[in-house]
Design a protein around this motif. Structure first.
Motif: not given
Length: 470
Positions: A420, A446, A282
Motif C-alpha cells: 500500500y 485490497r 485496482t
C-alpha cells in the motif's frame, strides 16, 4: 459508466505453489514479483478500458459494471490515503463490534444497544442499478457485510448530497410500503440489527445506525429492481430512507449482499441460484471490474472452492471460511491453523486492509522484513508499521504472499495485495494486526483485487481464481 483499471506493470509475476499436507503447508517453490518502482504510485489520470473483452461482457445477463469509488475515473471525487485508512478503521471497528455484540446476545442475557450495523464509509466499490417503474438509475455501494438494501427517498426530512437524483416513490407505479402485519417486517430486525416500528398509517419502518455515527431511517418498501435491462425483479424489498446522515459520499445508498434472507442474493435466489461473483479492479484502468449474479463470469475452471462456514454466535450476514496459513516468498509461515479458527475468518468487500490475529501478523511482518532486508525502511504510516523508501531505485523485488484456506485453496494476493503506497517515499506492507485476541480475521478488498471471487450460497462454498477482471 466508467470502469477503473490496473496501472501496475509487472515485469513478471510468478505464483507460489503450496501443498497442504494435513495443514503442514509444505511449500515446493519460491517466487517473487519484480516491479518498476515508477508504477507503484496510484494513477491520477483516468483512461478508458483497453481491448474488446470489456465490450463483449458489458451487457451480459446478470452482469453489472463495477468501479472503484475513489479512483481517477470515479465521479464521486478522490480521497487521500489517510482519509481511506481512518474510515477503514471505522469499518473494522463496526464489524468487530457487531460480532462481539451478537456473541454476547446469544450466550448471555445482557441488554444490547438498540442499533447495530456496519460502517459504509469505506464501501470502495460501486455499481449502478435501476429502481421503480419507469426505472431510475442510481449508483450504490455494494457490501457483502450488510443485508438490507436501502436508498435515499423523497420527501427527505434529512438527506445527504448525492450525485444521482433522489428517488421519488410517487413517480413509480410499482412502489408500495410494506405493512406492519407482513412477515417481511418482522424479518427486518434481523437484517438491520435494529428494532422495527410502525407509522400512523401502519406501514413498516426501518432504522439502522452505524458505529461511525451514520444512519438511515425510513419506510420498508417494495418496488421493481432492474440490474440490467433483462434482469428485472418485481416486488424487491428495500429501505426507502427519508432520514439519512453520514459518510456515504455522494452515492444513492447501499446494495446488501450478505447471507440474510432480505439480502439481494437471497431475494434473487430463484433466478440466480444464490450465486454471485465479482472482480474488484485496482484504482487504475487497464482491466474492468464487474459484479455478476448467477454462474461465474469467466475462467470458471481456474476457481478453487473452500467451504463457507456458519457461526451461530455471529451476525447471519457474515461470510466465514477456514483460513489455515500464510506463505511469504514460497515459505510457509510458522502459524498454526487454530490461530485463525477462533473467533474466525470472514471475507468482506467493504474493508480495505486485511486484519490478522496479532501473533499471525507478527510472523508475517518479521518474515517479510527478512526478504526485504536490502531495502531502506521508511517511517510507519497509520496502521502500517512496515514501510520502505524506494527512492532512486528502478525496480524492486517483492516476495509473493499466498493465503491458504481449507480444501487446499491457495490465493496469491498479487502485488496490489502486498503493498500500500500512501506517499511517494512510503511503500507499506498492506496488512494490519488486530488489537484484541477476540477480534475476527478479516480478508479485505485490497487482497481480493483482480481475483475472481465466487460466492455459492446453495452449495455453501466460496471460490477464488486468478485473473478475474476483464
Amino acid at each position: 459508466m466508467a470502469i477503473l483499471h490496473s496501472h501496475l506493470f509487472l515485469l513478471f509475476s510468478l505464483t507460489s505453489t503450496c501443498l497442504l499436507c494435513a495443514f503442514g503447508l509444505v511449500v515446493t517453490e519460491s517466487y517473487s514479483h519484480v516491479v518498476k518502482v515508477s508504477s507503484l504510485q496510484p494513477p491520477t489520470i483516468c483512461s478508458a478500458p483497453k481491448g474488446s473483452n470489456h465490450h463483449h461482457h458489458e451487457h451480459q445477463k446478470g452482469m453489472l459494471k463495477l468501479k472503484h469509488r475513489y479512483g481517477p475515473c470515479s465521479p464521486f471525487g478522490r480521497r487521500t490515503p489517510l482519509q481511506n485508512l481512518k474510515q477503514d478503521e471505522s469499518r473494522v471497528y463496526s464489524l468487530q463490534s457487531r460480532f462481539k455484540q451478537a456473541r454476547v446476545k446469544k450466550t448471555t442475557t445482557s441488554t444490547l444497544p438498540a442499533h447495530l450495523g456496519t460502517s459504509l464509509s469505506t464501501g470502495n466499490y460501486i455499481v449502478t442499478i435501476g429502481l421503480g417503474t419507469p426505472s431510475s438509475e442510481m449508483s450504490v455501494v455494494f457490501d457483502t457485510g450488510s443485508d438490507l438494501t436501502w436508498i435515499q427517498c423523497q420527501p427527505c426530512t434529512q438527506c445527504y448530497a448525492q450525485q444521482d437524483p433522489i428517488f421519488n416513490p410517487s413517480n413509480s407505479s410499482t412502489y408500495h410500503n410494506i405493512p406492519c402485519s407482513s412477515p417481511d417486517c418482522s424479518q427486518l430486525s434481523s437484517a438491520t440489527g435494529s428494532p422495527t416500528g410502525c407509522s400512523s398509517s401502519t406501514s413498516c419502518l426501518y432504522s439502522t445506525s452505524y458505529a461511525d455515527g451514520s444512519s438511515s431511517n425510513g419506510f420498508f418498501a417494495r418496488d421493481t429492481l432492474s440490474l440490467t435491462p433483462s434482469d428485472v425483479f418485481p416486488n424487491f424489498t428495500f429501505g426507502c430512507g427519508q432520514q439519512n446522515n453520514g459518510l456515504f459520499g455522494t452515492t444513492a445508498g447501499l446494495l446488501g449482499l450478505g447471507r440474510n434472507g432480505l439480502s439481494l442474493v437471497s431475494q434473487t435466489a430463484k433466478q440466480y441460484g444464490g450465486i454471485f461473483s465479482y472482480c474488484l479492479p485496482t484504482t487504475s484502468s487497464s482491466t474492468a471490474g464487474y459484479l455478476k449474479f448467477g454462474a461465474a463470469a469467466s475462467n470458471a475452471s481456474s476457481v478453487k472452492f473452500t467451504p463457507l462456514l456458519k457461526n451461530p454466535n455471529a451476525p447471519s450476514s457474515f461470510y466465514f471460511l477456514q483460513m489455515v496459513g500464510i506463505s511469504v516468498g514460497g515459505q510457509a509461515l510458522n502459524i498454526t491453523p487454530s490461530t485463525f479458527a477462533a473467533p474466525g475468518t470472514i471475507v468482506d468487500s467493504g474493508t480495505i486492509i486485511t486484519r490478522l490475529p496479532m501473533s499471525a501478523y507478527a510472523v508475517l511482518r518479521s518474515t517479510f522484513r527478512e526478504f526485504m532486508s536490502n531495502y531502506t525502511m521508511a517511517p510507519a504510516y497509520q496502521i502500517f508499521d512496515t514501510c520502505y523508501d524506494f527512492s532512486g531505485l528502478d525496480t524492486v523485488n517483492i516476495p509473493t504472499i499466498v493465503l491458504h484456506f481449507g480444501g487446499n485453496v491457495n490465493v496469491d494476493v498479487g502485488m496490489t495485495g502486498i503493498l500500500y503506497f500512501p506517499t511517494q517515499t512510503q511503500n507499506c506492507l498492506a496488512f494490519a494486526a488486530n488489537t484484541d485476541p477476540t477480534d475476527l480475521t478479516i480478508i479485505g478488498n485490497r487482497q481480493q483485487r483482480t481475483l475472481q471471487v465466487v460466492y455459492d450460497l446453495k452449495s455453501n462454498k466460496i471460490g477464488f481464481g486468478p485473473g478475474g477482471c476483464m
